[in-house]
Design a protein around this motif. Sequence first.
Motif, PDB file in Angstrom:
ATOM      1  N   PHE A  99      54.239   1.057  34.441  1.00 19.03           N
ATOM      2  CA  PHE A  99      54.997   0.878  35.939  1.00 19.03           C
ATOM      3  C   PHE A  99      53.998   2.108  36.883  1.00 19.03           C
ATOM      4  O   PHE A  99      53.367   1.606  38.064  1.00 19.03           O
ATOM      5  CB  PHE A  99      56.215   1.745  36.113  1.00 19.03           C
ATOM      6  N   PHE A 100      53.497   2.772  36.118  1.00 17.21           N
ATOM      7  CA  PHE A 100      51.598   3.549  37.433  1.00 17.21           C
ATOM      8  C   PHE A 100      51.309   3.267  38.088  1.00 17.21           C
ATOM      9  O   PHE A 100      50.827   2.919  39.183  1.00 17.21           O
ATOM     10  CB  PHE A 100      51.594   5.146  37.259  1.00 17.21           C
ATOM     11  N   ASP A 101      51.232   2.331  36.863  1.00 14.83           N
ATOM     12  CA  ASP A 101      49.658   0.898  37.368  1.00 14.83           C
ATOM     13  C   ASP A 101      49.146   0.418  38.139  1.00 14.83           C
ATOM     14  O   ASP A 101      48.758  -0.054  39.308  1.00 14.83           O
ATOM     15  CB  ASP A 101      48.583   0.935  35.841  1.00 14.83           C
ATOM     16  N   PHE A 102      50.808  -0.221  38.222  1.00 17.42           N
ATOM     17  CA  PHE A 102      50.751  -0.628  39.050  1.00 17.42           C
ATOM     18  C   PHE A 102      50.674  -0.132  40.829  1.00 17.42           C
ATOM     19  O   PHE A 102      50.320  -1.284  41.875  1.00 17.42           O
ATOM     20  CB  PHE A 102      52.228  -1.528  38.995  1.00 17.42           C
ATOM     21  N   GLN A 103      51.320   0.338  40.646  1.00 17.55           N
ATOM     22  CA  GLN A 103      51.262   1.311  41.795  1.00 17.55           C
ATOM     23  C   GLN A 103      50.144   1.493  42.536  1.00 17.55           C
ATOM     24  O   GLN A 103      49.763   1.382  43.892  1.00 17.55           O
ATOM     25  CB  GLN A 103      52.732   2.274  41.529  1.00 17.55           C
ATOM     26  N   ALA A 104      48.797   1.939  42.065  1.00 21.88           N
ATOM     27  CA  ALA A 104      48.116   2.629  42.126  1.00 21.88           C
ATOM     28  C   ALA A 104      47.488   2.035  42.564  1.00 21.88           C
ATOM     29  O   ALA A 104      46.601   1.996  43.173  1.00 21.88           O
ATOM     30  CB  ALA A 104      47.313   2.964  40.516  1.00 21.88           C
ATOM     31  N   HIS A 105      47.296   0.309  41.826  1.00 25.97           N
ATOM     32  CA  HIS A 105      46.878  -1.151  43.302  1.00 25.97           C
ATOM     33  C   HIS A 105      47.967  -1.824  44.051  1.00 25.97           C
ATOM     34  O   HIS A 105      47.852  -2.515  44.299  1.00 25.97           O
ATOM     35  CB  HIS A 105      46.997  -1.953  41.883  1.00 25.97           C
ATOM     36  N   GLY A 106      48.659  -0.710  44.886  1.00 34.99           N
ATOM     37  CA  GLY A 106      49.681  -1.259  45.663  1.00 34.99           C
ATOM     38  C   GLY A 106      50.949  -2.171  45.163  1.00 34.99           C
ATOM     39  O   GLY A 106      51.313  -2.967  46.431  1.00 34.99           O
TER      40      GLY A 106
END
Length: 588
Positions: A99-106
Amino acid sequence: MSRVESSFTPVRVPAHLKQFVVEQDYARYTPIDQAVWRYVMRQNSSFLGKRAHETYLEGLRTSGISIERIPDIQEMNESLSQIGWGAVTIDGFIPAVAFFDFQAHGILPIACDIRQYDHIAYTPAPDIIHEAAGHSPIISDEKYRRYLKIFGDIGSRALSTREDYELYEAIRYLSIVKEDPEATIEQMEAAERDLEEKVKAVTEISEATELSRLYWWTVEYGLIGDVKNPQIYGAGLLSSVGESMSCLKPEVAKIPFSLEACIQTDFDITKPQPQLFVCRDFDQLIEAVQEYAKGMALNVGGTENLLKAKQMGQVATAVYSSGLQVSGVFHEIVRNEEGEAIYLKTAGATALAYGDKQLPGHGKEYHHEGFGSPIGKLKNAQKPLEAYTDHDLLDAGIVLGKEAALTYESGIHVTGIVRYIHREQDNVVLIGFDECTVTYGEQTLFQAEWGTFDMAIGERITSVFAGAADREEFAVGTHSPSDVKTRRPAYPDEILQLHQIFQEIRALRESQATTDEVQSAVTKILEQLDQQFPQDWLTRLEMLEILTEAKRLPEIQILLRDKLNQLMSDSEELSQLIHNGLHLLSIE
């Protein structure tokens, strides 16, 4: 649900995250689903327009979210692309680091299911109300977007434990069972017991756990501004009719935000929160997560964190002081008498990278059986091997095509014919040997018949983090999607009839019907409700809304109000929901 890559994503989905993306299948949303969305959004937009962060109402619009209907993710993408973000649909809970990784990519990952009618006020499971209407509005704030991306980049690299993942699976399963209308009481109780056991089994608080707590108390349940009169920005509060109202009451403690307090405070996802943290502004959150990152394995490295990566049992990366990055599942860490790591081994597919870019010829296909290399300085060396000049290499007997015999300070011996010397930015990062043998005391670490020994160069491990260095090339994240899938309900005939009634009410609201036509339609619907669904409240509330706004049929309005008041007195559970709906009609 089929796994697909969204056909319209302004921010491209990285290869290692595609496995989490599923099709929204908009047509599966029922008229009841649409009514649940509309009720929650009408309530929240009215109340939160005054009590949420100042960007909330405008943020709904810029996210492509309508109060009237469940959002189409492609339409959300078109709106979010204006601020450089995108959205994809996922199947319920996914691992926190993903989930964090998705947000790291906007990218905003959105669970595409919607809560049951019976759970309209609150659900422990992520749903499209929580993910879309909760998370997306505040993203319109530039500072908040920055916080999410910084948090995402750090959080996606946080080390976890095997127990963390088992706990995630237990939470995911319980949330699925609680939202499954066909689940039995015995199944729910068994799922709750399993979660309790998994919670008790956790013996170590990992980086991923601490960051999950920080995320919970900020992104999910955060308040901002003055402790005595805070505003809401947390998605869990912005998406819950009940908790968005109750959270501001005095019985819910308001605590000034601090990094230490948040990472030390655990939470129960199935219950309303007894306390909330109030940050000064989003800059305070950015400062906090950057401060936390300083002590992470990502920025510290060392033996202790190598061992944590090994215990994790998932893909992780170790970075040598030369800059070489080794990504794979760490299988063994050989240590000296002082307990310091002197040799690392991975098992299975491994890749080597530099600066987060995979080195040519050193991907998973080449290192498909694993990788191993020493850590440390050569014996009696004045400087680390990565800093050797060509002259230094010559003095050390490291010459292309010639046999070299190297002894490390640790006692590791490497003997073989130098096949290649690979530099990156003047640092020696790899030396390849043919006919090579690597030993440590009586232990053989590499045998000549295994092929070329690609020896990583570096005096120490400066960084350890979850996931691969070049995630696009590695195309596998730290965790895979759960094997337990959310279930689509099978509706009995009676509920299908209720779906039809909700659809007729929606059609009536959107029509240009005359008073006579409205009276005929409402009378027919009321007769059916009285016969088949005497306890249903939302159908009656919606019809009352239509008549009140149009100032039509006052005698039927009285009948509807009387029935709703009766339902309020008969059911404590429904009382607040109906009261909120009637209150909204009185102020419109």
